[in-house]
Write a protein that holds these residues in place. Structure first.
Motif, PDB file in Angstrom:
ATOM      1  N   VAL A 159      -5.272  11.630  12.248  1.00 40.44           N
ATOM      2  CA  VAL A 159      -5.268  10.888  10.987  1.00 40.44           C
ATOM      3  C   VAL A 159      -6.623  10.689  10.462  1.00 40.44           C
ATOM      4  CG1 VAL A 159      -4.547   8.897   9.585  1.00 40.44           C
ATOM      5  CG2 VAL A 159      -3.035   9.674  11.571  1.00 40.44           C
ATOM      6  N   LYS A 160      -6.847  11.251   9.247  1.00 42.87           N
ATOM      7  CA  LYS A 160      -8.220  11.429   8.655  1.00 42.87           C
ATOM      8  C   LYS A 160      -8.043  10.626   7.194  1.00 42.87           C
ATOM      9  CE  LYS A 160     -10.718  14.983  10.929  1.00 42.87           C
ATOM     10  NZ  LYS A 160     -11.453  16.276  10.608  1.00 42.87           N
ATOM     11  N   ARG A 161      -8.953   9.711   6.740  1.00 43.38           N
ATOM     12  CA  ARG A 161      -8.826   9.436   5.272  1.00 43.38           C
ATOM     13  C   ARG A 161      -9.819  10.407   4.356  1.00 43.38           C
ATOM     14  NH1 ARG A 161     -11.522   3.805   5.042  1.00 43.38           N
ATOM     15  NH2 ARG A 161      -9.434   3.110   5.442  1.00 43.38           N
ATOM     16  N   SER A 199      -7.868   2.949  -2.918  1.00 41.85           N
ATOM     17  CA  SER A 199      -8.181   2.589  -4.190  1.00 41.85           C
ATOM     18  C   SER A 199      -7.128   1.683  -4.550  1.00 41.85           C
ATOM     19  CB  SER A 199      -8.440   3.574  -5.391  1.00 41.85           C
ATOM     20  OG  SER A 199      -8.500   3.066  -6.549  1.00 41.85           O
ATOM     21  N   ASP A 200      -7.270   0.439  -4.937  1.00 45.52           N
ATOM     22  CA  ASP A 200      -6.055  -0.496  -5.362  1.00 45.52           C
ATOM     23  C   ASP A 200      -4.828  -0.429  -4.245  1.00 45.52           C
ATOM     24  OD1 ASP A 200      -7.218  -1.213  -7.756  1.00 45.52           O
ATOM     25  OD2 ASP A 200      -6.346   0.689  -8.934  1.00 45.52           O
ATOM     26  N   LEU A 208      -4.407  10.260   2.731  1.00 41.85           N
ATOM     27  CA  LEU A 208      -4.750  10.742   4.192  1.00 41.85           C
ATOM     28  C   LEU A 208      -4.302  12.086   4.483  1.00 41.85           C
ATOM     29  CD1 LEU A 208      -2.949   7.530   5.821  1.00 41.85           C
ATOM     30  CD2 LEU A 208      -5.578   7.826   5.416  1.00 41.85           C
ATOM     31  N   HIS A 209      -5.198  12.789   5.615  1.00 35.94           N
ATOM     32  CA  HIS A 209      -4.590  14.168   6.074  1.00 35.94           C
ATOM     33  C   HIS A 209      -4.252  13.924   7.202  1.00 35.94           C
ATOM     34  CE1 HIS A 209      -5.330  18.157   7.045  1.00 35.94           C
ATOM     35  NE2 HIS A 209      -5.989  17.794   8.102  1.00 35.94           N
ATOM     36  N   VAL A 210      -3.082  14.433   7.808  1.00 32.97           N
ATOM     37  CA  VAL A 210      -2.474  13.931   9.320  1.00 32.97           C
ATOM     38  C   VAL A 210      -2.265  15.435   9.869  1.00 32.97           C
ATOM     39  CG1 VAL A 210      -0.556  13.170  10.317  1.00 32.97           C
ATOM     40  CG2 VAL A 210      -1.661  11.667   8.259  1.00 32.97           C
ATOM     41  N   THR A 211      -2.754  15.651  10.948  1.00 36.14           N
ATOM     42  CA  THR A 211      -2.494  17.033  11.754  1.00 36.14           C
ATOM     43  C   THR A 211      -1.611  16.417  12.747  1.00 36.14           C
ATOM     44  OG1 THR A 211      -4.700  17.407  11.600  1.00 36.14           O
ATOM     45  CG2 THR A 211      -3.616  18.573  13.157  1.00 36.14           C
ATOM     46  N   VAL A 212      -0.544  17.432  12.787  1.00 33.95           N
ATOM     47  CA  VAL A 212       0.758  17.071  13.689  1.00 33.95           C
ATOM     48  C   VAL A 212       0.875  18.355  14.560  1.00 33.95           C
ATOM     49  CG1 VAL A 212       1.720  15.395  12.397  1.00 33.95           C
ATOM     50  CG2 VAL A 212       2.412  17.802  12.128  1.00 33.95           C
ATOM     51  N   LYS A 213       1.706  18.240  15.835  1.00 33.02           N
ATOM     52  CA  LYS A 213       2.024  19.261  16.581  1.00 33.02           C
ATOM     53  C   LYS A 213       3.564  19.158  16.874  1.00 33.02           C
ATOM     54  CE  LYS A 213       1.238  17.451  21.183  1.00 33.02           C
ATOM     55  NZ  LYS A 213       0.875  17.622  22.417  1.00 33.02           N
ATOM     56  N   PRO A 214       4.291  20.140  16.999  1.00 35.71           N
ATOM     57  CA  PRO A 214       5.659  20.233  17.307  1.00 35.71           C
ATOM     58  C   PRO A 214       5.685  19.367  18.762  1.00 35.71           C
ATOM     59  CG  PRO A 214       4.962  22.422  16.585  1.00 35.71           C
ATOM     60  CD  PRO A 214       3.670  21.445  16.585  1.00 35.71           C
ATOM     61  N   MET A 230       0.839  -1.331  -0.032  1.00 35.92           N
ATOM     62  CA  MET A 230       0.003  -0.117   0.086  1.00 35.92           C
ATOM     63  C   MET A 230       0.888   1.322  -0.171  1.00 35.92           C
ATOM     64  SD  MET A 230      -3.192   1.324   0.495  1.00 35.92           S
ATOM     65  CE  MET A 230      -4.257   0.194   0.942  1.00 35.92           C
ATOM     66  N   VAL A 231       0.651   2.291  -0.856  1.00 37.69           N
ATOM     67  CA  VAL A 231       1.359   3.403  -0.826  1.00 37.69           C
ATOM     68  C   VAL A 231       0.076   4.439  -0.256  1.00 37.69           C
ATOM     69  CG1 VAL A 231       2.139   5.218  -2.151  1.00 37.69           C
ATOM     70  CG2 VAL A 231       2.501   2.973  -2.800  1.00 37.69           C
ATOM     71  N   TYR A 232       0.698   5.288   0.925  1.00 39.27           N
ATOM     72  CA  TYR A 232      -0.061   6.323   1.383  1.00 39.27           C
ATOM     73  C   TYR A 232       0.604   7.651   1.008  1.00 39.27           C
ATOM     74  CZ  TYR A 232      -1.403   2.515   4.525  1.00 39.27           C
ATOM     75  OH  TYR A 232      -2.041   1.182   5.018  1.00 39.27           O
ATOM     76  N   THR A 233      -0.419   8.597   0.512  1.00 42.04           N
ATOM     77  CA  THR A 233      -0.026   9.726  -0.056  1.00 42.04           C
ATOM     78  C   THR A 233      -0.577  10.698   1.272  1.00 42.04           C
ATOM     79  OG1 THR A 233      -0.084   9.694  -2.308  1.00 42.04           O
ATOM     80  CG2 THR A 233      -0.292  11.674  -1.426  1.00 42.04           C
ATOM     81  N   VAL A 234       0.362  11.261   1.865  1.00 38.22           N
ATOM     82  CA  VAL A 234      -0.085  11.950   3.292  1.00 38.22           C
ATOM     83  C   VAL A 234       0.184  13.422   3.302  1.00 38.22           C
ATOM     84  CG1 VAL A 234       0.313  11.844   5.722  1.00 38.22           C
ATOM     85  CG2 VAL A 234       0.706   9.658   4.579  1.00 38.22           C
ATOM     86  N   SER A 235      -0.782  14.268   3.488  1.00 32.54           N
ATOM     87  CA  SER A 235      -0.874  15.568   3.630  1.00 32.54           C
ATOM     88  C   SER A 235      -0.628  15.915   5.240  1.00 32.54           C
ATOM     89  CB  SER A 235      -2.023  16.186   3.014  1.00 32.54           C
ATOM     90  OG  SER A 235      -2.367  17.467   3.334  1.00 32.54           O
ATOM     91  N   TYR A 236       0.697  16.513   5.480  1.00 32.91           N
ATOM     92  CA  TYR A 236       0.672  16.883   6.771  1.00 32.91           C
ATOM     93  C   TYR A 236       0.456  18.464   7.185  1.00 32.91           C
ATOM     94  CZ  TYR A 236       3.184  12.351   7.631  1.00 32.91           C
ATOM     95  OH  TYR A 236       3.581  11.036   7.837  1.00 32.91           O
TER      96      TYR A 236
END
Length: 71
Positions: free
Chosen positions: A45-47, A52-53, A58-64, A1-7
């Motif tokens: 972490v939100k989908r 697909s395939d 994913l949308h990922v919220t982070v904090k320092p 699986m490949v995850y494209t992650v927006s941080y």
């Protein structure tokens, strides 16, 4: 699986830029991730789209690490 992650950094609009990357492991709340020279803790972490395939966006919220957030 490949995850494209927006941080996105909580409250980091001016101090920390947002970013995207492809990765082979799914991010998990509580883990730490290094973005550039900074280390962040994953707080959400939100989908964004159904998987697909072998792809998931994913949308990922982070904090320092070491900084408190209001959320």
């Amino acid at each position: 699986m490949v995850y494209t992650v927006s941080y996105v950094v909580v409250g980091g609009k001016k101090k920390y830029p947002s970013g995207m990357m492809n990765q082979s492991e799914r991010p998990v709340v509580g883990e730490q991730v290094k973005l550039g020279e900074n280390t962040f803790e994953i707080v959400e972490v939100k989908r964004m789209l159904p998987p697909s395939d072998d792809f998931e966006f994913l949308h990922v919220t982070v904090k320092p690490v070491g900084e408190e957030t209001d959320s």
